[in-house]
Write an enzyme that holds these catalytic residues in place. Structure first.
Site, PDB file in Angstrom:
ATOM      1  N   GLY A 134       0.664  -1.258  -0.021  1.00  0.00           N
ATOM      2  CA  GLY A 134      -0.061  -0.052   0.264  1.00  0.00           C
ATOM      3  C   GLY A 134       0.857   1.300  -0.069  1.00  0.00           C
ATOM      4  O   GLY A 134       0.989   1.905   0.957  1.00  0.00           O
ATOM      5  N   TYR A 135       1.470   1.574  -1.299  1.00  0.00           N
ATOM      6  CA  TYR A 135       2.078   2.907  -1.271  1.00  0.00           C
ATOM      7  C   TYR A 135       1.296   3.781  -1.990  1.00  0.00           C
ATOM      8  O   TYR A 135       1.012   5.067  -1.447  1.00  0.00           O
ATOM      9  CB  TYR A 135       3.440   2.637  -1.962  1.00  0.00           C
ATOM     10  CG  TYR A 135       4.567   2.104  -1.110  1.00  0.00           C
ATOM     11  CD1 TYR A 135       4.467   1.457  -0.101  1.00  0.00           C
ATOM     12  CD2 TYR A 135       6.115   2.280  -1.705  1.00  0.00           C
ATOM     13  CE1 TYR A 135       5.726   0.930   0.672  1.00  0.00           C
ATOM     14  CE2 TYR A 135       7.206   1.836  -1.028  1.00  0.00           C
ATOM     15  CZ  TYR A 135       6.966   1.221   0.135  1.00  0.00           C
ATOM     16  OH  TYR A 135       8.009   0.684   0.803  1.00  0.00           O
ATOM     17  N   SER A 136       0.977   3.475  -3.314  1.00  0.00           N
ATOM     18  CA  SER A 136       0.616   4.568  -4.374  1.00  0.00           C
ATOM     19  C   SER A 136      -1.032   4.909  -3.991  1.00  0.00           C
ATOM     20  O   SER A 136      -1.712   4.029  -3.198  1.00  0.00           O
ATOM     21  CB  SER A 136       0.160   4.032  -5.778  1.00  0.00           C
ATOM     22  OG  SER A 136       1.753   3.465  -6.055  1.00  0.00           O
ATOM     23  N   ASN A 176      10.083   4.201 -15.094  1.00  0.00           N
ATOM     24  CA  ASN A 176      11.524   4.178 -15.673  1.00  0.00           C
ATOM     25  C   ASN A 176      11.731   5.521 -15.658  1.00  0.00           C
ATOM     26  O   ASN A 176      13.057   5.841 -15.493  1.00  0.00           O
ATOM     27  CB  ASN A 176      11.648   3.427 -16.952  1.00  0.00           C
ATOM     28  CG  ASN A 176      11.576   1.964 -16.464  1.00  0.00           C
ATOM     29  OD1 ASN A 176      11.302   1.655 -15.478  1.00  0.00           O
ATOM     30  ND2 ASN A 176      11.866   1.353 -17.625  1.00  0.00           N
ATOM     31  N   GLU A 177      10.976   6.634 -16.114  1.00  0.00           N
ATOM     32  CA  GLU A 177      11.532   8.171 -15.934  1.00  0.00           C
ATOM     33  C   GLU A 177      12.144   8.237 -14.515  1.00  0.00           C
ATOM     34  O   GLU A 177      13.032   9.047 -14.540  1.00  0.00           O
ATOM     35  CB  GLU A 177      10.368   9.142 -16.289  1.00  0.00           C
ATOM     36  CG  GLU A 177      10.026   8.991 -17.560  1.00  0.00           C
ATOM     37  CD  GLU A 177       9.016   7.805 -18.100  1.00  0.00           C
ATOM     38  OE1 GLU A 177       8.531   7.072 -17.164  1.00  0.00           O
ATOM     39  OE2 GLU A 177       8.920   7.480 -19.102  1.00  0.00           O
ATOM     40  N   GLU A 190      12.553  -4.002  -4.223  1.00  0.00           N
ATOM     41  CA  GLU A 190      11.498  -4.137  -5.258  1.00  0.00           C
ATOM     42  C   GLU A 190      11.862  -4.333  -6.803  1.00  0.00           C
ATOM     43  O   GLU A 190      11.688  -4.752  -7.516  1.00  0.00           O
ATOM     44  CB  GLU A 190      10.481  -3.197  -5.015  1.00  0.00           C
ATOM     45  CG  GLU A 190       9.071  -3.229  -6.035  1.00  0.00           C
ATOM     46  CD  GLU A 190       7.965  -2.340  -5.948  1.00  0.00           C
ATOM     47  OE1 GLU A 190       8.017  -1.301  -4.949  1.00  0.00           O
ATOM     48  OE2 GLU A 190       7.103  -2.335  -6.540  1.00  0.00           O
TER      49      GLU A 190
HETATM   50  C1  LIG Z   1       0.286  -3.058 -12.844  1.00  0.00           C
HETATM   51  C2  LIG Z   1       0.689  -1.906 -11.685  1.00  0.00           C
HETATM   52  C3  LIG Z   1       0.642  -2.735 -10.387  1.00  0.00           C
HETATM   53  C4  LIG Z   1       1.050  -1.739  -9.562  1.00  0.00           C
HETATM   54  N1  LIG Z   1       1.045  -2.347  -8.147  1.00  0.00           N
HETATM   55  C5  LIG Z   1       1.210  -1.459  -7.343  1.00  0.00           C
HETATM   56  C6  LIG Z   1       1.180  -2.017  -5.794  1.00  0.00           C
HETATM   57  O1  LIG Z   1       1.035  -3.201  -5.573  1.00  0.00           O
HETATM   58  N2  LIG Z   1       1.234  -1.130  -4.933  1.00  0.00           N
HETATM   59  C7  LIG Z   1       1.352   0.333  -5.228  1.00  0.00           C
HETATM   60  O2  LIG Z   1       1.671   0.900  -4.164  1.00  0.00           O
HETATM   61  N3  LIG Z   1       1.539   0.658  -6.158  1.00  0.00           N
HETATM   62  C8  LIG Z   1       1.546  -0.008  -7.326  1.00  0.00           C
HETATM   63  N4  LIG Z   1       1.487   0.575  -8.470  1.00  0.00           N
HETATM   64  C9  LIG Z   1       1.486   1.921  -8.709  1.00  0.00           C
HETATM   65  C10 LIG Z   1       2.781   2.517  -9.352  1.00  0.00           C
HETATM   66  O3  LIG Z   1       3.830   2.445  -8.391  1.00  0.00           O
HETATM   67  C11 LIG Z   1       2.535   3.994  -9.860  1.00  0.00           C
HETATM   68  O4  LIG Z   1       1.626   3.675 -10.984  1.00  0.00           O
HETATM   69  C12 LIG Z   1       3.866   4.541 -10.248  1.00  0.00           C
HETATM   70  O5  LIG Z   1       4.643   4.801  -9.311  1.00  0.00           O
HETATM   71  C13 LIG Z   1       3.575   5.735 -11.070  1.00  0.00           C
HETATM   72  O6  LIG Z   1       2.764   6.507 -10.515  1.00  0.00           O
HETATM   73  P1  LIG Z   1       1.282   7.070 -11.233  1.00  0.00           P
HETATM   74  O7  LIG Z   1       0.751   6.033 -11.707  1.00  0.00           O
HETATM   75  O8  LIG Z   1       0.487   7.875 -10.173  1.00  0.00           O
HETATM   76  O9  LIG Z   1       1.738   7.854 -12.351  1.00  0.00           O
HETATM   77  P2  LIG Z   1       2.324   9.513 -12.396  1.00  0.00           P
HETATM   78  O10 LIG Z   1       3.048   9.731 -11.132  1.00  0.00           O
HETATM   79  O11 LIG Z   1       1.052  10.456 -12.493  1.00  0.00           O
HETATM   80  O12 LIG Z   1       3.096   9.864 -13.537  1.00  0.00           O
HETATM   81  C14 LIG Z   1       2.682   9.925 -14.753  1.00  0.00           C
HETATM   82  C15 LIG Z   1       3.780   9.935 -15.919  1.00  0.00           C
HETATM   83  O13 LIG Z   1       4.533  11.064 -15.713  1.00  0.00           O
HETATM   84  C16 LIG Z   1       5.896  10.559 -15.372  1.00  0.00           C
HETATM   85  N5  LIG Z   1       6.641  11.662 -14.298  1.00  0.00           N
HETATM   86  C17 LIG Z   1       5.936  11.766 -13.149  1.00  0.00           C
HETATM   87  N6  LIG Z   1       6.992  12.376 -12.495  1.00  0.00           N
HETATM   88  C18 LIG Z   1       8.029  12.801 -13.200  1.00  0.00           C
HETATM   89  C19 LIG Z   1       9.268  13.355 -12.968  1.00  0.00           C
HETATM   90  N7  LIG Z   1       9.549  14.099 -11.953  1.00  0.00           N
HETATM   91  N8  LIG Z   1      10.273  12.949 -14.015  1.00  0.00           N
HETATM   92  C20 LIG Z   1      10.061  12.572 -15.029  1.00  0.00           C
HETATM   93  N9  LIG Z   1       8.543  11.919 -15.409  1.00  0.00           N
HETATM   94  C21 LIG Z   1       7.804  12.064 -14.510  1.00  0.00           C
HETATM   95  C22 LIG Z   1       5.981   9.209 -15.074  1.00  0.00           C
HETATM   96  O14 LIG Z   1       7.115   8.360 -15.432  1.00  0.00           O
HETATM   97  C23 LIG Z   1       4.875   8.797 -15.966  1.00  0.00           C
HETATM   98  O15 LIG Z   1       5.105   8.316 -17.169  1.00  0.00           O
HETATM   99  C24 LIG Z   1       1.254  -0.295  -9.423  1.00  0.00           C
HETATM  100  C25 LIG Z   1       1.242   0.288 -10.873  1.00  0.00           C
HETATM  101  C26 LIG Z   1       0.685  -0.569 -12.079  1.00  0.00           C
HETATM  102  C27 LIG Z   1       0.455   0.036 -13.394  1.00  0.00           C
END
Ligand SMILES: Cc1cc2nc3c(=O)[nH]c(=O)nc-3n(C[C@H](O)[C@H](O)[C@H](O)COP(=O)(O)OP(=O)(O)OC[C@H]3O[C@@H](n4cnc5c(N)ncnc54)[C@H](O)[C@@H]3O)c2cc1C
Length: 395
Positions: free
Chosen positions: A129-131, A380-381, A246
């Site tokens: 439970g992070y995001s 990856n960004e 992770e």
């Molecule tokens: C299949 C799947 C499983 C997952 N499982 C888990 C889980 O079990 N537990 C959990 O806690 N989370 C989970 N996640 C969440 C995951 O960690 C987040 O989706 C991820 O960290 C990106 O956050 P966001 O989706 O809010 O995108 P955003 O943070 O809104 O980012 C949107 C886009 O902007 C880019 N971006 C944002 N900030 C920057 C920056 N500073 N510089 C350059 N580019 C940037 C990102 O790279 C991305 O392309 C999961 C996600 C997926 C897709």
């Protein structure tokens, strides 16, 4: 770096092979082969973990005192490669590979004694439970509120994208315990029981048609303070430490198996006759060789229970991009069948007659599912930002 196996290592490899030949049932092999996600279905990953646990091999990278195997780096690598080669189902990483090292690093003696044996045996199934809606890359902005009330915290808010929360009986969770000041300095790390009153899990169905992720809602959920890992408001330190595990972890062994399978598929479909296709396949192979070498370099850190550091960002980026490259090449190889098979994969219980060869069945679901690999665990960004700051010093 010399990766030739010594006679002792070859003998070890043969022992592992003999064990896998015996222990992997046809159903488990089939589940491993058919899996279209890095997260194998719990109905197969947990029985496999129990078999490995009975053998004492469930957690090769754990220190021996907690139930690790005591294998050296090369033995662990051989084991990983042989599991991939034999088509063993993947183990759920959230317990064994993610929260366990954090508990070893930051847990009290009571927490270690209680949680680690349950993780090893597969008694507990964990989710992360992070995001939150609005807090992904900018994780430190998370808002799930934890109010101190006697011996408990009371949680209100929600988590999203929570992989396998529908199966998990435990969650490791980041909560906000202070709203003023620097956001990172108001976060606390909690271990909680998913059966606690006030927790609701709602499914999110992905583009690949899978139910892997969820949104989890917390409505006045009481979590005992004994479930806190590390100090109050110091959860960010624990969270970052866990993320390195992770993002680290091996992938070259699995990639090599995928590459070999792709070669067979491309040969069967005639795509391998195209020199341009063969060149791209060779480029993918070179990238995978480079990942394998990097893995060997960081493995020794992981083996001693140490965190892998920013190298985990490099491995995560390279590993997921190589995986996606192989998926794209697979789609190209089976192109006429990929759309049809995607429809079948979305409705496996329906009466749609399979069309096309068996090797095309997983190409599109795997391609779609793995699009997420460069997003989860920190996109990856964001990994490139970490490498720029911590490796190249370009803050
Ligand atoms: C299949 C799947 C499983 C997952 N499982 C888990 C889980 O079990 N537990 C959990 O806690 N989370 C989970 N996640 C969440 C995951 O960690 C987040 O989706 C991820 O960290 C990106 O956050 P966001 O989706 O809010 O995108 P955003 O943070 O809104 O980012 C949107 C886009 O902007 C880019 N971006 C944002 N900030 C920057 C920056 N500073 N510089 C350059 N580019 C940037 C990102 O790279 C991305 O392309 C999961 C996600 C997926 C897709």
């Amino acid at each position: 770096m010399n990766l030739d196996l010594t006679p002792e290592e070859l003998a070890f490899r043969d022992d592992v092979r003999a064990f896998l030949d015996e222990a992997l049932t046809p159903q488990l092999r089939e589940a491993g082969r058919r899996s279209t996600s890095v997260f194998t279905d719990r109905d197969f990953s947990m029985p496999w973990q129990k078999i490995l646990h009975a053998q004492g091999w469930a957690a090769p990278s754990w220190p021996v005192e907690f139930g690790g195997t005591g294998w050296n780096d090369m033995q662990r690598y051989i084991f990983q490669a042989e599991c991939a080669r034999a088509g063993a189902p993947g183990l759920a990483p959230m317990g064994l590979r993610m929260v366990a090292p954090a508990i070893m690093g930051y847990g009290s003696e009571e927490q270690k004694a209680y949680y680690l044996p349950r993780i090893l045996s597969g008694q507990d199934y964990w989710c992360q439970g992070y995001s939150e809606p609005g807090s992904g890359s900018d994780l430190a902005s998370l808002q799930l509120k934890a109010t101190s009330d006697g011996d408990d915290y009371v949680l209100d808010g929600s988590k999203i994208w929570t992989t396998h929360a529908q199966f998990a009986n435990r969650m490791f969770c980041l909560v906000r315990t202070r709203f003023e000041g620097k956001p990172q300095a108001g976060i606390t790390f909690l271990l909680l029981d998913m059966a606690t009153r006030g927790i609701t899990v709602k499914p999110i169905i992905t583009l690949a048609g899978d139910h892997e992720v969820n949104q989890v809602f917390f409505d006045a959920v009481r979590v005992p303070k004994t479930g806190r890992l590390g100090a109050e408001n110091d959860g960010w330190t624990v969270a970052k430490y866990l993320l390195e595990f992770e993002r680290g972890g091996g992938s070259a062994a699995g990639l090599k198996v995928s590459l070999a399978r792709l070669r067979r598929v491309a040969a069967a479909e005639g795509t391998l006759d195209d020199p341009a296709y063969r060149r791209r396949l060779a480029e993918a192979e070179i990238a995978i060789e480079a990942i394998e070498m990097t893995e060997h370099r960081v493995m020794s850190a992981l083996s001693s229970g140490k965190n892998p550091g920013p190298a985990s960002s490099m491995l995560k980026t390279q590993g997921t991009e190589a995986m996606q490259r192989l998926d794209e090449l697979a789609i190209e190889a089976v192109r006429p069948w990929s759309q049809v098979e995607q429809r079948q994969a979305r409705a496996p219980a329906s009466n749609i007659e399979p069309v096309g060869p068996d090797h095309a069945l997983q190409a599109m679901p795997r391609y779609l599912n793995n699009r997420a690999a460069s997003i989860y665990g920190g996109s990856n960004e964001i990994q490139r930002n970490i490498m720029a700051a911590l490796v190249l010093g370009l803050r």
